[in-house]
Write a protein that holds these residues in place. Structure first.
Motif, PDB file in Angstrom:
ATOM      1  N   HIS A  62      39.686  57.266  45.127  1.00 35.78           N
ATOM      2  CA  HIS A  62      39.503  55.806  45.016  1.00 35.78           C
ATOM      3  C   HIS A  62      39.003  55.198  46.329  1.00 35.78           C
ATOM      4  O   HIS A  62      39.747  55.086  47.299  1.00 35.78           O
ATOM      5  CB  HIS A  62      40.841  55.171  44.601  1.00 35.78           C
ATOM      6  N   HIS A  64      36.120  51.925  47.761  1.00 36.87           N
ATOM      7  CA  HIS A  64      35.126  50.867  47.458  1.00 36.87           C
ATOM      8  C   HIS A  64      34.109  50.872  48.592  1.00 36.87           C
ATOM      9  O   HIS A  64      34.342  50.248  49.628  1.00 36.87           O
ATOM     10  CB  HIS A  64      35.780  49.486  47.416  1.00 36.87           C
ATOM     11  N   PHE A  67      32.374  47.534  50.259  1.00 38.83           N
ATOM     12  CA  PHE A  67      33.039  46.681  51.247  1.00 38.83           C
ATOM     13  C   PHE A  67      33.047  47.316  52.637  1.00 38.83           C
ATOM     14  O   PHE A  67      33.848  46.948  53.489  1.00 38.83           O
ATOM     15  CB  PHE A  67      34.463  46.368  50.783  1.00 38.83           C
ATOM     16  N   TRP A  82      44.682  37.899  51.423  1.00 38.44           N
ATOM     17  CA  TRP A  82      43.573  38.860  51.387  1.00 38.44           C
ATOM     18  C   TRP A  82      42.558  38.466  50.303  1.00 38.44           C
ATOM     19  O   TRP A  82      41.363  38.386  50.553  1.00 38.44           O
ATOM     20  CB  TRP A  82      44.104  40.275  51.131  1.00 38.44           C
ATOM     21  N   LEU A  83      43.097  38.181  49.095  1.00 40.35           N
ATOM     22  CA  LEU A  83      42.211  37.870  47.967  1.00 40.35           C
ATOM     23  C   LEU A  83      41.397  36.601  48.250  1.00 40.35           C
ATOM     24  O   LEU A  83      40.195  36.553  47.985  1.00 40.35           O
ATOM     25  CB  LEU A  83      43.032  37.728  46.680  1.00 40.35           C
ATOM     26  N   ARG A  90      33.115  37.594  50.526  1.00 34.06           N
ATOM     27  CA  ARG A  90      32.556  38.679  49.729  1.00 34.06           C
ATOM     28  C   ARG A  90      31.035  38.789  49.815  1.00 34.06           C
ATOM     29  O   ARG A  90      30.504  39.866  50.086  1.00 34.06           O
ATOM     30  CB  ARG A  90      32.997  38.434  48.283  1.00 34.06           C
ATOM     31  N   SER A 122      31.511  47.652  41.984  1.00 33.78           N
ATOM     32  CA  SER A 122      31.495  46.372  41.247  1.00 33.78           C
ATOM     33  C   SER A 122      30.092  46.005  40.799  1.00 33.78           C
ATOM     34  O   SER A 122      29.921  45.328  39.803  1.00 33.78           O
ATOM     35  CB  SER A 122      32.032  45.219  42.100  1.00 33.78           C
ATOM     36  N   GLU A 142      32.741  49.335  37.629  1.00 32.16           N
ATOM     37  CA  GLU A 142      33.869  48.425  37.463  1.00 32.16           C
ATOM     38  C   GLU A 142      33.535  47.248  36.548  1.00 32.16           C
ATOM     39  O   GLU A 142      32.498  46.594  36.710  1.00 32.16           O
ATOM     40  CB  GLU A 142      34.310  47.895  38.830  1.00 32.16           C
ATOM     41  N   ILE A 144      34.777  43.538  35.533  1.00 35.60           N
ATOM     42  CA  ILE A 144      35.622  42.431  35.989  1.00 35.60           C
ATOM     43  C   ILE A 144      35.147  41.169  35.281  1.00 35.60           C
ATOM     44  O   ILE A 144      33.953  41.026  35.031  1.00 35.60           O
ATOM     45  CB  ILE A 144      35.582  42.316  37.544  1.00 35.60           C
ATOM     46  N   TYR A 184      44.825  41.072  35.622  1.00 37.32           N
ATOM     47  CA  TYR A 184      44.636  39.625  35.794  1.00 37.32           C
ATOM     48  C   TYR A 184      43.166  39.220  35.785  1.00 37.32           C
ATOM     49  O   TYR A 184      42.854  38.039  35.650  1.00 37.32           O
ATOM     50  CB  TYR A 184      45.320  39.125  37.086  1.00 37.32           C
ATOM     51  N   HIS A 208      43.026  49.174  38.582  1.00 40.94           N
ATOM     52  CA  HIS A 208      44.058  48.673  39.505  1.00 40.94           C
ATOM     53  C   HIS A 208      45.188  48.117  38.649  1.00 40.94           C
ATOM     54  O   HIS A 208      44.931  47.421  37.664  1.00 40.94           O
ATOM     55  CB  HIS A 208      43.513  47.529  40.369  1.00 40.94           C
ATOM     56  N   HIS A 259      47.478  52.011  42.635  1.00 41.67           N
ATOM     57  CA  HIS A 259      48.571  51.275  43.292  1.00 41.67           C
ATOM     58  C   HIS A 259      49.907  51.407  42.554  1.00 41.67           C
ATOM     59  O   HIS A 259      50.755  52.173  42.997  1.00 41.67           O
ATOM     60  CB  HIS A 259      48.222  49.800  43.561  1.00 41.67           C
ATOM     61  N   ASP A 310      41.334  53.856  49.273  1.00 44.61           N
ATOM     62  CA  ASP A 310      40.868  52.515  48.921  1.00 44.61           C
ATOM     63  C   ASP A 310      39.631  52.232  49.789  1.00 44.61           C
ATOM     64  O   ASP A 310      39.109  53.149  50.419  1.00 44.61           O
ATOM     65  CB  ASP A 310      41.972  51.466  49.121  1.00 44.61           C
ATOM     66  N   SER A 313      37.755  47.402  52.776  1.00 44.51           N
ATOM     67  CA  SER A 313      38.246  46.043  52.518  1.00 44.51           C
ATOM     68  C   SER A 313      39.755  45.983  52.725  1.00 44.51           C
ATOM     69  O   SER A 313      40.346  44.915  52.858  1.00 44.51           O
ATOM     70  CB  SER A 313      37.905  45.646  51.082  1.00 44.51           C
TER      71      SER A 313
HETATM   72  O1  MCF Z   1      42.191  48.052  45.816  1.00 53.18           O
HETATM   73  C1  MCF Z   1      41.911  46.960  46.654  1.00 53.18           C
HETATM   74  C2  MCF Z   1      42.880  45.867  46.355  1.00 53.18           C
HETATM   75  N1  MCF Z   1      42.951  45.483  44.965  1.00 53.18           N
HETATM   76  C3  MCF Z   1      41.879  45.057  44.229  1.00 53.18           C
HETATM   77  N2  MCF Z   1      40.612  45.144  44.472  1.00 53.18           N
HETATM   78  C4  MCF Z   1      39.957  45.688  45.490  1.00 53.18           C
HETATM   79  C5  MCF Z   1      40.487  46.481  46.514  1.00 53.18           C
HETATM   80  N3  MCF Z   1      39.528  46.744  47.395  1.00 53.18           N
HETATM   81  C6  MCF Z   1      38.420  46.181  46.958  1.00 53.18           C
HETATM   82  N4  MCF Z   1      38.647  45.548  45.808  1.00 53.18           N
HETATM   83  C7  MCF Z   1      37.566  44.834  45.123  1.00 53.18           C
HETATM   84  C8  MCF Z   1      37.508  44.953  43.640  1.00 53.18           C
HETATM   85  O2  MCF Z   1      36.781  46.061  43.264  1.00 53.18           O
HETATM   86  O3  MCF Z   1      37.713  43.476  45.421  1.00 53.18           O
HETATM   87  C9  MCF Z   1      37.288  42.701  44.362  1.00 53.18           C
HETATM   88  C10 MCF Z   1      36.889  43.649  43.237  1.00 53.18           C
HETATM   89  O4  MCF Z   1      35.515  43.759  43.140  1.00 53.18           O
HETATM   90  C11 MCF Z   1      38.506  41.877  44.107  1.00 53.18           C
HETATM   91  S1  MCF Z   1      38.416  40.594  43.000  1.00 53.18           S
HETATM   92  C12 MCF Z   1      37.715  39.263  43.860  1.00 53.18           C
END
Ligand code: MCF
Ligand code: FE
Length: 407
Positions: A62, A64, A67, A82-83, A90, A122, A142, A144, A184, A208, A259, A310, A313
Motif C-alpha cells: 500500500h 500512494h 503524494f 491532516w485531511l 492536494r 486516485s 481508486e 472515491i 465515508y 481504507h 489501517h 502508505d 502524504s
Molecule cells: O492512507 C492515508 C490516509 N487515509 C486515507 N487516504 C489517503 C492516505 N494517504 C493518501 N490518501 C489519499 C486517498 O487516496 O488522500 C485522499 C485520497 O485520494 C484523501 S481524501 C481527500
C-alpha cells in the motif's frame, strides 16, 4: 541456469545456513551448493558474501505515489487536521509530483529491497512511472465519491482508469486492481458496482477502513469531527453508510483493508470470518494520530496482514526497513524474535498471498525475486536473524526481479 548462495536463506521452513538457489526467471531448486552444482554443471555461480541473508523480494502492498511531493506541507497530529490540509494542498502537491519524482521514490523502495508494490492511484497519473519501474506493480485504481449527484461521473472515470491499467498488461509486471477509498467517501451504490468489477475480473481489491476515531464516530452516529467537515465541503450532515453495511459489501470477495486501527474485536472477527486481510501502516497511523493496530488480536484471529508504508502524504520515507523498525517499536509488548519473524513474513509470503502473486517465498516454482541484505557482523544465533535484519538494514545489497539482477 544461475546459482546463488548466501550465508543464510529465508525459506518457508525458516532461516537455513549455507543454502543455494538454482534459478532462471523462476526458482528451479533449493539445496546445497554441492548438490546443485552437480545437477547444473554449466550454471553461473555467485556467492552473496559474508553475513549475507537472502530473502524473497519484499512487498509493500500500500503506497500512494501521487503524494510523493509532500514533505512538510501536510499537517500531522490528528486525522482531521491532516485531511483538511490534504483538501487545501492536494492540487499543488499533485502538480509538483511528476514522473521523475515518482520514479525516484520507486527507486527508494527498490533499494530497500521492495520488488513488488501496490500503488493506490486516485487519478491514474502514476501509471506511466509504474510501467517504467523495474518492480512488479499491483495498480489499485481508486474509487472515491460520496455525493449521489456526482457518483455516476466518478464511477465512469474510475472504469476508464481500470481499463487503461488492464490494457498495459502486455507489460506482465502490472496487475490491474481496484481500491475503494473509504466508507465515508464512497457512495454505497458505486461501491457495490466497483466490488462487482473486481470480482468479475478477479482483480485484487483494497479499501481504507476504520482508520480514525473520527471515522468511527461519523459512521456510528453521524457525529464527531467529520460532521463539520461534511457540512463545510459537501453540504451534508448524514453519513452515507454504516460500518456494518460497508463491511457486508465485501462479504463475497476477500479484500485487503488498510489501517483498521479503530476496528473493535467483533469487527476484526468478522473480517477474519470472511477471509479478509489488513494493510498495517504504523508510521502513517502514528503521524495522523489514529492509534495502534491491535496486532496481537489480528494474529490471534488469524487475519493475514502486511506491513506497508502508505504514501509520503503520511510518512517520511518509502523504505520498507524504516516501516518494519517502526512496527517493531510500536508493538513493544511481547517477544521480540516472534514479532520480527512475523513482520518479515508480513512483507514476503503473507503479502504475496494477499495480492495473489506467485512471489514472496524461496521455493521451486516461485518467481525469482530476491533481496539480499548483509548483516554488519555474524549473528549470535540463527533465531536472531529477523531482528538483526530489521534493526541493522538501511539498504539491500542485491536485488533480483524475475531472475535479473537490478541492484
Ligand atoms: O492512507 C492515508 C490516509 N487515509 C486515507 N487516504 C489517503 C492516505 N494517504 C493518501 N490518501 C489519499 C486517498 O487516496 O488522500 C485522499 C485520497 O485520494 C484523501 S481524501 C481527500
Ligand atoms: Fe493509504
Amino acid at each position: 541456469m544461475n546459482l546463488i548462495t548466501a550465508d543464510y536463506v529465508y525459506t518457508p521452513k525458516g532461516f537455513v545456513e549455507n543454502c543455494t538457489i538454482a534459478y532462471s526467471d523462476k526458482i528451479e531448486a533449493v539445496d546445497t551448493l554441492q548438490v546443485l552444482s552437480e545437477k547444473y554443471p554449466d550454471a553461473d555461480i555467485h556467492y552473496a558474501g559474508k553475513n549475507s541473508v537472502l530473502y524473497p523480494g519484499f512487498i509493500n502492498t500500500h503506497v500512494h505515489l501521487e503524494f510523493s511531493a509532500n514533505t512538510t506541507t501536510l499537517k500531522y497530529g490528528t486525522f482531521m487536521s491532516w485531511l483538511d490540509s490534504v483538501i487545501e494542498h492536494r492540487n499543488d502537491l499533485l502538480q509538483e509530483c511528476d514522473n521523475e519524482l515518482m520514479l525516484s521514490k520507486i527507486e527508494e523502495m527498490l533499494h530497500s529491497g521492495v520488488t513488488t508494490f501496490g500503488a493506490i492511484s486516485s487519478f491514474g497519473a502514476e501509471l506511466e512511472a509504474c510501467m517504467q519501474a523495474s518492480q512488479r506493480v499491483v495498480f489499485f485504481n481508486e474509487l472515491i465519491g460520496s455525493s449521489a449527484a456526482y457518483a455516476d461521473a466518478l464511477y465512469n472515470d474510475f472504469l476508464e482508469r481500470v481499463k487503461a491499467s488492464q490494457h498495459c498488461t502486455e507489460n506482465d509486471r502490472i496487475t490491474p486492481a481496484v481500491a475503494i477509498h473509504s466508507p465515508y467517501s464512497v457512495h454505497p451504490v458505486i461501491l457495490q458496482r466497483a466490488v462487482q468489477v473486481a470480482k468479475q475480473n478477479n482483480l485484487p481489491l483494497s479499501a481504507h477502513f476504520l482508520e480514525s476515531q473520527a471515522e468511527r464516530n461519523w459512521l456510528e452516529d453521524g457525529n464527531g469531527e467529520f460532521k463539520p467537515f461534511f457540512e463545510k465541503y459537501f453540504n451534508t450532515s448524514t453519513p452515507i453508510t454504516t460500518i456494518r453495511e460497508f463491511m457486508h459489501a465485501f462479504d463475497t470477495y476477500p479484500t485487503h483493508f488498510t489501517h483498521c486501527v479503530q476496528a473493535n474485536e467483533e469487527e476484526l472477527a468478522y473480517l477474519s470470518s470472511k477471509g479478509h486481510s489488513i494493510a498495517h501502516c504504523p508510521r502513517s497511523n502514528r503521524l495522523l494520530g489514529c492509534g495502534r493496530l491491535a496486532i496481537e488480536k489480528v494474529r490471534e484471529l488469524g487475519i493475514p496482514f502486511s506491513v506497508a508504508t502508505d504514501g509520503l502524504s503520511s510518512n517520511w520515507s518509502l523504505n520498507i526497513f524504516d516501516e518494519l523498525r517502526a512496527a517493531l517499536m510500536m508493538h513493544h509488548a511481547g517477544p521480540l524474535e516472534q514479532l520480527s519473524t512475523l513482520l518479515i513474513r508480513s512483507v514476503t509470503s503473507d503479502a504475496a498471498n494477499i495480492l495473489g502473486l506467485n512471489v514472496g517465498s524461496i521455493e521451486a516454482g516461485k518467481e525469482s525475486d530476491f533481496t539480499v541484505i548483509t548483516l554488519p557482523n555474524t549473528p549470535s544465533s540463527i533465531d536472531d536473524i529477523a531482528v538483526q535484519t530489521i534493526i541493522h538494514t538501511q539498504k539491500a545489497s542485491e536485488v533480483y526481479i524475475a531472475g535479473k539482477k537490478i541492484v
